[in-house]
Design an enzyme around this catalytic site. Structure first.
Site, PDB file in Angstrom:
ATOM      1  N   GLY A  16       0.845  -1.203   0.000  1.00 34.64           N
ATOM      2  CA  GLY A  16       0.000   0.000   0.000  1.00 34.64           C
ATOM      3  C   GLY A  16       0.873   1.243   0.000  1.00 34.64           C
ATOM      4  CE1 TYR A  51       5.962   1.513  14.545  1.00 33.98           C
ATOM      5  CE2 TYR A  51       5.614   3.470  13.175  1.00 33.98           C
ATOM      6  CZ  TYR A  51       5.820   2.891  14.427  1.00 33.98           C
ATOM      7  OH  TYR A  51       5.867   3.679  15.537  1.00 33.98           O
ATOM      8  CE  LYS A 195       2.394 -13.379  -7.150  1.00 36.74           C
ATOM      9  NZ  LYS A 195       3.111 -12.821  -6.019  1.00 36.74           N
ATOM     10  CG  ASP A 248       3.765 -11.228  -9.590  1.00 34.13           C
ATOM     11  OD1 ASP A 248       4.814 -11.001  -8.946  1.00 34.13           O
ATOM     12  OD2 ASP A 248       2.630 -11.137  -9.076  1.00 34.13           O
TER      13      ASP A 248
HETATM   14  N1  LIG Z   1       4.563  -6.537  -0.588  1.00 33.46           N
HETATM   15  C1  LIG Z   1       4.610  -6.797  -1.863  1.00 33.46           C
HETATM   16  O1  LIG Z   1       5.694  -6.871  -2.455  1.00 33.46           O
HETATM   17  C2  LIG Z   1       3.358  -6.969  -2.649  1.00 33.46           C
HETATM   18  C3  LIG Z   1       2.140  -7.241  -2.032  1.00 33.46           C
HETATM   19  N2  LIG Z   1       1.007  -7.384  -2.773  1.00 33.46           N
HETATM   20  C4  LIG Z   1      -0.273  -7.683  -2.158  1.00 33.46           C
HETATM   21  O2  LIG Z   1      -0.747  -6.539  -1.469  1.00 33.46           O
HETATM   22  C5  LIG Z   1      -1.555  -6.932  -0.348  1.00 33.46           C
HETATM   23  C6  LIG Z   1      -1.072  -6.201   0.889  1.00 33.46           C
HETATM   24  O3  LIG Z   1       0.258  -6.620   1.099  1.00 33.46           O
HETATM   25  P1  LIG Z   1       1.321  -5.783   1.918  1.00 33.46           P
HETATM   26  O4  LIG Z   1       0.988  -4.363   2.003  1.00 33.46           O
HETATM   27  O5  LIG Z   1       2.636  -6.108   1.338  1.00 33.46           O
HETATM   28  O6  LIG Z   1       1.155  -6.555   3.302  1.00 33.46           O
HETATM   29  P2  LIG Z   1       1.563  -6.109   4.782  1.00 33.46           P
HETATM   30  O7  LIG Z   1       1.548  -7.356   5.587  1.00 33.46           O
HETATM   31  O8  LIG Z   1       2.757  -5.245   4.756  1.00 33.46           O
HETATM   32  O9  LIG Z   1       0.315  -5.228   5.157  1.00 33.46           O
HETATM   33  C7  LIG Z   1      -1.006  -5.764   5.222  1.00 33.46           C
HETATM   34  C8  LIG Z   1      -1.968  -4.637   5.341  1.00 33.46           C
HETATM   35  O10 LIG Z   1      -3.276  -5.170   5.642  1.00 33.46           O
HETATM   36  C9  LIG Z   1      -3.767  -4.496   6.765  1.00 33.46           C
HETATM   37  N3  LIG Z   1      -4.733  -5.259   7.561  1.00 33.46           N
HETATM   38  C10 LIG Z   1      -4.596  -6.494   8.046  1.00 33.46           C
HETATM   39  N4  LIG Z   1      -5.706  -6.823   8.743  1.00 33.46           N
HETATM   40  C11 LIG Z   1      -6.532  -5.760   8.678  1.00 33.46           C
HETATM   41  C12 LIG Z   1      -7.832  -5.480   9.188  1.00 33.46           C
HETATM   42  N5  LIG Z   1      -8.525  -6.366   9.905  1.00 33.46           N
HETATM   43  N6  LIG Z   1      -8.382  -4.276   8.923  1.00 33.46           N
HETATM   44  C13 LIG Z   1      -7.702  -3.374   8.197  1.00 33.46           C
HETATM   45  N7  LIG Z   1      -6.482  -3.587   7.700  1.00 33.46           N
HETATM   46  C14 LIG Z   1      -5.912  -4.767   7.929  1.00 33.46           C
HETATM   47  C15 LIG Z   1      -2.521  -4.246   7.564  1.00 33.46           C
HETATM   48  O11 LIG Z   1      -2.791  -3.352   8.565  1.00 33.46           O
HETATM   49  P3  LIG Z   1      -2.026  -3.571   9.959  1.00 33.46           P
HETATM   50  O12 LIG Z   1      -0.892  -2.648   9.819  1.00 33.46           O
HETATM   51  O13 LIG Z   1      -3.082  -3.194  10.916  1.00 33.46           O
HETATM   52  O14 LIG Z   1      -1.607  -4.987  10.111  1.00 33.46           O
HETATM   53  C16 LIG Z   1      -1.607  -3.710   6.487  1.00 33.46           C
HETATM   54  O15 LIG Z   1      -1.932  -2.400   6.137  1.00 33.46           O
HETATM   55  C17 LIG Z   1      -1.425  -8.460  -0.265  1.00 33.46           C
HETATM   56  O16 LIG Z   1      -2.587  -9.043  -0.804  1.00 33.46           O
HETATM   57  C18 LIG Z   1      -0.214  -8.788  -1.114  1.00 33.46           C
HETATM   58  O17 LIG Z   1      -0.329 -10.053  -1.742  1.00 33.46           O
HETATM   59  C19 LIG Z   1       1.040  -7.223  -4.113  1.00 33.46           C
HETATM   60  C20 LIG Z   1       2.217  -6.909  -4.764  1.00 33.46           C
HETATM   61  C21 LIG Z   1       3.454  -6.803  -4.079  1.00 33.46           C
HETATM   62  O1  LIG Z   2       3.351 -10.154  -5.281  1.00 33.71           O
HETATM   63  C1  LIG Z   2       4.504 -10.201  -5.017  1.00 33.71           C
HETATM   64  C2  LIG Z   2       5.520  -9.537  -5.835  1.00 33.71           C
HETATM   65  O2  LIG Z   2       4.964  -9.077  -7.015  1.00 33.71           O
HETATM   66  C3  LIG Z   2       4.879 -11.089  -3.903  1.00 33.71           C
HETATM   67  O3  LIG Z   2       5.420 -10.493  -2.850  1.00 33.71           O
HETATM   68  P1  LIG Z   2       5.183 -11.187  -1.438  1.00 33.71           P
HETATM   69  O4  LIG Z   2       5.454 -12.656  -1.555  1.00 33.71           O
HETATM   70  O5  LIG Z   2       6.153 -10.483  -0.563  1.00 33.71           O
HETATM   71  O6  LIG Z   2       3.733 -10.916  -1.077  1.00 33.71           O
END
Ligand SMILES: NC(=O)C1=CN([C@@H]2O[C@H](COP(=O)(O)OP(=O)(O)OC[C@H]3O[C@@H](n4cnc5c(N)ncnc54)[C@H](OP(=O)(O)O)[C@@H]3O)[C@@H](O)[C@H]2O)C=CC1
Ligand SMILES: O=C(CO)COP(=O)(O)O
Length: 333
Positions: A16, A51, A195, A248
């Site tokens: 995000g 964080y 994936k 990806d």
């Molecule tokens: N990281 C990456 O490289 C990539 C990730 N993604 C996808 O993006 C999505 C988010 O991943 P990412 O940001 O990396 O994950 P993180 O684990 O870093 O963050 C997860 C997010 O979800 C929030 N969350 C969890 N539970 C709740 C809840 N009950 N209510 C509101 N918010 C909640 C967390 O908030 P809190 O801080 O409260 O835990 C946090 O903002 C996933 O589906 C992932 O597959 C896609 C492409 C790349």
């Molecule tokens: O979607 C991803 C990269 O494009 C996967 O990253 P994560 O395995 O860290 O969620």
């Protein structure tokens, strides 16, 4: 839309925050919404998210944050959802009556909902009562820490509505992030989620001490079965060979920066599920997605040997050797 757009990101996790910074770099005003007051304060006051994405360093001045749901979305033209997939439905329900009637909603999430077997496009649309014409999925080789360092990459921006896809692509185009548009929402969703199951298995193989030969077998089988399931669900086969599919898969299966790969690696080294979960730097979506995918595959009559073998790892404690043997036996059937 044209010019500067008001974009709100729900969930200030690693991706995000990373995608929010891309959209801010593209010249738009970005508001991050997060539950934790300390993350909101870190972004608002210190212009960083130490964080969840310290690699991004100082965030630009056109990026701010709030913990107030109504304030977060009231002026949003584009709302981006980046919440861990299993919590998306419950978190979004709180926004249902708050989001502007014309806002486009984008999902960055790569997971399938446990218990329902639903994709995130289905979950987001149901939770917000959103028409398909206002939904967009963004997916591609986008490891958040590499995007945070502005290393060049691309992504697919998919919607049934060409104008909505174009508006989102325009909002995230920079000199290091290159979006392409598509109308295959189902394919982009399926590729991004499935994936992760392959990445768990490849990580596990490396953790158990194996090299590229073994990884190549697993990646080939993963790409095959995610393409078969996707096609059965109505996706276009070519999506799986593109950025959101093959692109990806390669990024996620090759990098210790992937939480899915690392979760698998730790299992391969001998950690328990609980230990690997505790060691994970953020959500490894493939863990919950594995069982959800099998449920979906059963309904669609598609055989998925890799997902089945990984499910044995996650549910029955299979070792890497047992997992790989199950995979090879299934291939011979
Ligand atoms: N990281 C990456 O490289 C990539 C990730 N993604 C996808 O993006 C999505 C988010 O991943 P990412 O940001 O990396 O994950 P993180 O684990 O870093 O963050 C997860 C997010 O979800 C929030 N969350 C969890 N539970 C709740 C809840 N009950 N209510 C509101 N918010 C909640 C967390 O908030 P809190 O801080 O409260 O835990 C946090 O903002 C996933 O589906 C992932 O597959 C896609 C492409 C790349
Ligand atoms: O979607 C991803 C990269 O494009 C996967 O990253 P994560 O395995 O860290 O969620």
């Amino acid at each position: 839309m044209g010019g500067m757009t008001n974009v709100t990101v729900l969930g200030a996790g690693a991706w995000g925050t990373g995608f929010g910074r891309v959209v801010a770099d593209a010249g738009n005003d970005v508001t991050m919404w997060a539950i934790e007051p300390e993350i909101v304060a870190d972004i608002r006051e210190n212009h960083q998210n130490s964080y969840r994405l310290p690699a991004a360093g100082t965030l630009p001045a056109n990026m701010t944050a709030t913990g107030d749901r109504a304030e977060a979305v009231k002026n949003a033209e584009i709302i981006v959802v980046a919440i861990a997939a299993q919590f998306a439905r419950v978190a979004l329900q709180e926004f249902k009556d708050l989001i502007p009637a014309s806002a486009i909603v984008v999902s960055l999430m790569k997971g399938v909902e446990k218990n329902t077997g639903k994709r995130m496009d289905e979950v987001v649309r149901e939770a917000l009562d959103l028409p398909a014409s206002r939904f967009v999925a963004v997916s591609g080789p986008n490891l958040s820490k590499q995007v945070a360092l502005r290393q060049p990459t691309g992504a697919v921006v998919a919607s049934e509505n060409d104008d909505a896809a174009q508006a989102v692509a325009d909002a995230c185009r920079t000199d290091y992030f290159y979006p392409v548009t598509s109308n295959d929402v189902v394919g982009v969703e399926m590729a991004g989620s499935l994936k992760n199951v392959t990445a768990l298995a490849v990580g596990m193989s490396h953790g158990a001490g194996n090299g590229e030969n073994t990884a190549g077998v697993i990646m080939m089988m993963g790409l095959n079965e995610l393409t078969r399931l996707g096609e059965a669900a109505g996706a276009q086969a070519e999506t799986f060979q593109g950025l959101a599919g093959f692109g990806d898969l390669v990024a996620t299966c090759s990098s210790p920066l992937s939480r899915n790969y690392t979760f698998g690696f730790n299992l391969g080294k001998g950690m328990s599920i609980e230990e690997a979960t505790a060691a994970s730097d953020g959500v490894a979506e493939g863990v919950a997605t594995t069982a959800a995918v099998l449920e979906l595959a059963g309904r669609l009559g598609v055989s998925m040997p890799l997902a089945e073998a990984m499910n044995h790892v996650l549910k029955d404690g299979y070792s890497f050797q047992q997992m790989f043997a199950a995979l090879m036996n299934a291939q011979g059937e």
